[in-house]
Write a protein that holds these residues in place. Structure first.
Motif, short mmCIF file in Angstrom:
data_model
loop_
_atom_site.label_atom_id
_atom_site.label_comp_id
_atom_site.label_asym_id
_atom_site.label_seq_id
_atom_site.Cartn_x
_atom_site.Cartn_y
_atom_site.Cartn_z
N GLY A 215 -49.52 -173.70 -21.86
CA GLY A 215 -49.68 -175.13 -22.09
C GLY A 215 -50.82 -175.72 -21.27
O GLY A 215 -50.79 -176.89 -20.89
N GLY A 216 -51.84 -174.90 -20.98
CA GLY A 216 -53.01 -175.39 -20.26
C GLY A 216 -52.85 -175.37 -18.74
O GLY A 216 -53.78 -175.71 -18.03
N TYR A 217 -51.68 -174.97 -18.25
CA TYR A 217 -51.47 -174.99 -16.80
C TYR A 217 -51.27 -173.58 -16.24
O TYR A 217 -50.69 -172.72 -16.91
CB TYR A 217 -50.28 -175.89 -16.44
N CYS A 218 -51.76 -173.39 -15.03
CA CYS A 218 -51.78 -172.06 -14.41
C CYS A 218 -50.56 -171.82 -13.55
O CYS A 218 -49.96 -172.74 -13.02
CB CYS A 218 -53.01 -171.94 -13.50
N SER A 219 -50.25 -170.55 -13.39
CA SER A 219 -49.28 -170.14 -12.37
C SER A 219 -49.97 -169.12 -11.48
O SER A 219 -51.04 -168.60 -11.82
CB SER A 219 -48.03 -169.53 -12.99
N ASP A 220 -49.37 -168.83 -10.35
CA ASP A 220 -49.96 -167.92 -9.36
C ASP A 220 -48.83 -167.36 -8.51
O ASP A 220 -48.07 -168.13 -7.94
CB ASP A 220 -50.96 -168.71 -8.49
N MET A 221 -48.68 -166.04 -8.49
CA MET A 221 -47.65 -165.45 -7.63
C MET A 221 -48.09 -164.11 -7.09
O MET A 221 -48.89 -163.41 -7.72
CB MET A 221 -46.32 -165.28 -8.39
N THR A 222 -47.62 -163.76 -5.91
CA THR A 222 -47.87 -162.44 -5.34
C THR A 222 -46.56 -161.87 -4.84
O THR A 222 -45.79 -162.57 -4.17
CB THR A 222 -48.85 -162.51 -4.16
N ARG A 223 -46.33 -160.61 -5.17
CA ARG A 223 -45.25 -159.86 -4.55
C ARG A 223 -45.83 -158.53 -4.09
O ARG A 223 -46.75 -158.00 -4.72
CB ARG A 223 -44.09 -159.62 -5.51
N THR A 224 -45.28 -158.01 -2.98
CA THR A 224 -45.69 -156.71 -2.47
C THR A 224 -44.48 -155.80 -2.50
O THR A 224 -43.43 -156.18 -1.96
CB THR A 224 -46.24 -156.85 -1.04
N VAL A 225 -44.61 -154.66 -3.15
CA VAL A 225 -43.50 -153.70 -3.16
C VAL A 225 -43.93 -152.48 -2.36
O VAL A 225 -45.12 -152.28 -2.09
CB VAL A 225 -43.10 -153.30 -4.60
N HIS A 226 -42.96 -151.66 -1.98
CA HIS A 226 -43.31 -150.44 -1.23
C HIS A 226 -42.86 -149.22 -2.01
O HIS A 226 -41.71 -149.12 -2.44
CB HIS A 226 -42.66 -150.46 0.15
N LEU A 227 -43.80 -148.28 -2.20
CA LEU A 227 -43.47 -147.02 -2.85
C LEU A 227 -43.04 -146.02 -1.78
O LEU A 227 -43.71 -145.90 -0.75
CB LEU A 227 -44.68 -146.47 -3.60
N GLY A 228 -41.97 -145.34 -2.00
CA GLY A 228 -41.51 -144.35 -1.03
C GLY A 228 -40.85 -145.01 0.17
O GLY A 228 -40.80 -146.25 0.28
N ARG A 229 -40.40 -144.16 1.10
CA ARG A 229 -39.71 -144.68 2.26
C ARG A 229 -40.68 -145.53 3.11
O ARG A 229 -41.81 -145.11 3.37
CB ARG A 229 -39.19 -143.50 3.09
N ALA A 230 -40.21 -146.69 3.52
CA ALA A 230 -41.04 -147.55 4.37
C ALA A 230 -40.70 -147.30 5.83
O ALA A 230 -39.53 -147.31 6.21
CB ALA A 230 -40.79 -149.02 4.02
N GLY A 231 -41.73 -147.06 6.62
CA GLY A 231 -41.54 -146.83 8.06
C GLY A 231 -41.26 -148.14 8.79
O GLY A 231 -41.29 -149.22 8.19
#
Ligand code: ZN
Ligand code: ZN
Length: 370
Positions: A215-231
């Protein structure tokens, strides 16, 4: 605003501003307003490709399909209204070539550079605009959810970006707000990492930053995921960014200075010893364009003599751009980027309300380990 600037007319050439003021969504056209002490007259100039569309969409302005180029026709019209002595033009959006050809249209023409006049009005959203933005945000969030199962080691970053963009269109988006960012592994340390041909690694962060236009309007999002075991270091980093993001949201309320909100996120990351890896501003306005005013950043250092001038411009139109107001829609998006290692960013869109704020992005923010 125009009277304050002692202008008797304004040529609006920046299309997002044209759209905001009269509703035209096409790709070529000029809106002109002639101001007098009693009233103002509006006219919109476009070409034959848009005859029907302009008639359907434009409201509040007379639609003209001239034989001459739209810009010179608009100037001619201002002349015929007797309002061509002090013509305001949008300095940020007029090319040197256009400025030159405007200057050639007549020696009596006095062009005056204006800056951010309409943008200032656009900073505070009308309820109907908030509704559109909300719909865009929700669409993007459902895309994120749908794309999660595709994120696995070996898949190319471009393939993830393609999935995001395809899904967005399938769900009805007009397009993307900007080029989709997918940055994995060491590349996640690039704050603006466009999707590359690299395959996602077995282990590491993946930053996904994207937005849709609806409808002419923007959205903006960021997500960060982790692959494998996170230290432990990765978990600590993620937690710090999330805490910073939540602190930023908490600082959003009407009357708060944009620099205070920026400071709220920065302080958390500094305390965690990660401050020097947060290399951009905390957020930005979003609306018809992906980057709008206000900027959620440190207050600019201004020389004393220009401070007065700045204050004066900021007050024009009643919107002071260093202070949050109800109706503003901004992002809160702190990040940490450690060169050679990786990065984390979390970004939501937030509406400033009468009493505080409302986070528009519904997607959860706990660390996702895949
Ligand atoms: Zn973003
Ligand atoms: Zn953003």
């Amino acid at each position: 605003m125009l009277r304050e600037q002692q202008l008797d007319s304004l040529l609006i050439t920046h299309l997002p501003n044209v759209r905001y003021l009269c509703g035209f969504t096409g790709s070529a056209g000029v809106l002109a307003v002639a101001v007098s002490s009693k009233s103002h007259k509006w006219a919109f100039f476009t070409d034959g490709r848009y005859t029907q569309q302009a008639r359907d969409e434009v409201s509040g302005a007379k639609v003209v399909i001239p034989r001459a180029p739209a810009l010179s026709a608009a100037v001619e019209w201002l002349r015929s209204q007797g309002r061509s002595h002090r013509i305001g033009i949008e300095a940020e959006h007029v090319s040197v070539a256009t400025h030159r050809s405007l200057s050639k249209l007549g020696s009596a023409l006095k062009l005056q550079l204006t800056s951010g006049l309409v943008e200032r009005l656009r900073a505070v959203k009308e309820p109907t605009e908030v509704k559109q933005i909300r719909a865009a945000v929700n669409l993007a969030s459902s895309v994120f959810e749908a794309v999660l199962p595709e994120i696995k080691p070996g898949t190319k970053e471009t393939a993830i970006a393609a999935e995001i963009e395809y899904m967005s269109r399938r769900l009805g988006a007009q397009g993307m707000s900007f080029e989709t960012l997918v940055a994995s592994g060491k590349r996640s340390a690039l704050p603006h990492g466009l999707a590359s041909q690299n395959p996602l690694p077995e282990r590491g962060f993946v930053i996904l930053d994207f937005g849709v236009i609806l409808g002419g309007y923007c959205s903006d999002m960021t997500r960060t995921v982790h692959l494998g075991r996170a230290g432990q270091a990765e978990r600590k980093m993620y937690r710090a960014v999330l805490e910073a993001q939540l602190a930023g949201i908490k600082a959003v309320s009407p009357g708060a200075k944009c620099s205070e909100v920026d400071n709220a996120t920065r302080k958390v990351l500094e305390k965690a010893g990660l401050g020097r890896y947060f290399t951009h501003s905390t957020g930005h306005g979003v609306g018809i364009e992906i980057h709008e005013v206000p900027g959620i950043r440190k207050a600019a250092k201004v020389a004393k003599n220009s401070r007065k001038r700045q204050k004066r411009t900021q007050k024009q139109g009643g919107t002071q751009l260093d202070t949050l107001q109800p109706g503003m829609v901004i992002t809160i998006e702190p990040g940490v980027y450690i060169p050679g290692k990786g990065g984390v960013r979390i970004e939501d869109m937030v509406l400033v309300t009468e009493t505080g704020c409302e986070v528009l992005t519904p997607t959860p923010k706990e660390m996702i380990v895949i």
